[in-house]
Write a protein that holds these residues in place. Structure first.
Motif, PDB file in Angstrom:
ATOM      1  N   SER A 235      85.741  62.763 -15.674  1.00 44.23           N
ATOM      2  CA  SER A 235      86.008  63.565 -14.624  1.00 44.23           C
ATOM      3  C   SER A 235      85.104  64.899 -14.450  1.00 44.23           C
ATOM      4  O   SER A 235      84.770  65.434 -13.439  1.00 44.23           O
ATOM      5  CB  SER A 235      87.594  63.988 -14.838  1.00 44.23           C
ATOM      6  N   LYS A 239      82.515  65.702 -11.297  1.00 46.41           N
ATOM      7  CA  LYS A 239      82.739  66.936 -10.447  1.00 46.41           C
ATOM      8  C   LYS A 239      81.807  67.650 -10.531  1.00 46.41           C
ATOM      9  O   LYS A 239      81.170  68.322  -9.660  1.00 46.41           O
ATOM     10  CB  LYS A 239      84.171  67.503 -11.027  1.00 46.41           C
ATOM     11  N   THR A 245      86.142  65.843  -6.845  1.00 42.62           N
ATOM     12  CA  THR A 245      86.677  65.162  -7.910  1.00 42.62           C
ATOM     13  C   THR A 245      86.447  63.686  -7.552  1.00 42.62           C
ATOM     14  O   THR A 245      86.074  63.256  -6.528  1.00 42.62           O
ATOM     15  CB  THR A 245      88.297  65.196  -7.943  1.00 42.62           C
TER      16      THR A 245
END
Length: 323
Positions: A235, A239, A245
């Motif tokens: 994650s 990002k 996201t």
């Protein structure tokens, strides 16, 4: 995290992804300052990547989604853009399995060092400076500028020597003199562009997984596993590389696909929802309204000129909605 979906519907067909993170290497040629090429889709040279060169890009056939930095938009034949150095980008056509779009792309690439040296030696080229600056966030052209540019891009690709360079200067002048309504800067000014293998690896695996399962069940855990990362690490890098996201990217790509289906087919709204990975109509309507600013039903009724451009979506402006 699980993203709603199911097995029905058409899938976006994507070119093969390498197992390692991809930073495109464009080998210099001692006799050529400008590199030109055409290629099919799918193709092994397609995929999420970045390179130090400017890239002028023309789509000649097919419809699909494109990504530039943190921006997700749609394209159709005649889509013209210039991507600045090291801006990650990708174009993905909506094709049936096994289908190939022959010569889908016409591409022109050149280095910042070369064009800056030309600008120093040829003062008349100073007018292209703003275009080069704006291209750092991706610059997409429309209207008369786009169709004139498309013709000139093909001329550049087909020419050689001094004629090719002069046609490129003509193209850059066309960009520089284009009216404001014909140009759109697409990506945000986020600083987390992928500069390391981990960031590129997360995006490479994540986008491949999204495109291959656009109408199905998409899970963050699976994407992280494909990238050989833990969920928090995946994650973070995803990002950092895209500015958004993983779940937001899934939504953006699914809504972009739904928008394209509404524009190009007569499918019922429920069918469009299912073909875009949504099997709960209330959820589909809510997500479409949030992303586009209008409901799917109202969107389909609007004339092309009335439909909000992609950058309006991110600003949260709203078009009329159904009662």
């Amino acid at each position: 995290m699980s993203v709603e979906g199911g097995p029905e519907g058409r899938q976006l067909v994507r070119g093969p992804y390498p197992s390692a993170p991809r930073r495109e290497i464009i080998p210099p040629h001692p006799q050529h300052a400008v590199r030109t090429l055409t290629h099919d889709f799918p193709s092994e040279i397609c995929g999420w990547g970045a390179h130090p060169e400017y890239e002028i890009h023309l789509i000649t056939k097919s419809h699909g989604s494109f990504i530039a930095g943190d921006h997700v938009g749609t394209f159709s034949p005649g889509h013209v853009s210039i991507m600045g150095p090291n801006l990650p980008h990708d174009w993905v056509s909506d094709l049936e399995p096994g289908q190939v779009a022959v010569d889908r792309d016409a591409v022109i690439q050149f280095t910042d060092e070369w064009i800056r040296q030309c600008m120093e030696l040829i003062p008349e080229l100073q007018e292209v400076g703003d275009v080069l600056t704006q291209s750092s966030r991706g610059l997409v052209f429309s209207g008369a500028t786009a169709w004139r540019a498309a013709e000139t891009i093909l001329e550049v690709v087909r020419s050689h020597g001094a004629e090719q360079v002069s046609l490129l200067f003509k193209l850059l002048a066309l960009f520089a003199r284009s009216p404001a309504e014909d140009r759109e800067v697409v990506a945000s000014e986020w600083l987390g562009r992928p500069t390391d293998a981990n960031s590129l690896g997360a995006v490479e695996a994540g986008l491949a997984y999204i495109f291959e399962n656009l109408t199905g069940d998409i899970r963050l855990a699976t994407a992280a596993k494909l990238a050989y990362m833990s969920e928090p690490t995946f994650s973070k890098y995803f990002k950092s590389a895209t500015g958004t996201t993983f779940s937001t990217m899934v939504k953006k790509l699914r809504i972009a696909h739904a928008r394209r289906l509404l524009d190009t087919t007569d499918h019922a709204i429920a069918q469009v929802a299912a073909m875009s990975g949504y099997h709960n109509m209330a959820n589909f309507n809510r997500q479409f309204l949030t992303e586009v600013g209008t409901t799917p039903t109202t969107y389909r009724r609007l004339e092309s000129s009335q439909k909000p451009p992609p950058e309006v979506f991110s600003l949260g402006l709203r078009a009329p909605v159904d009662d």
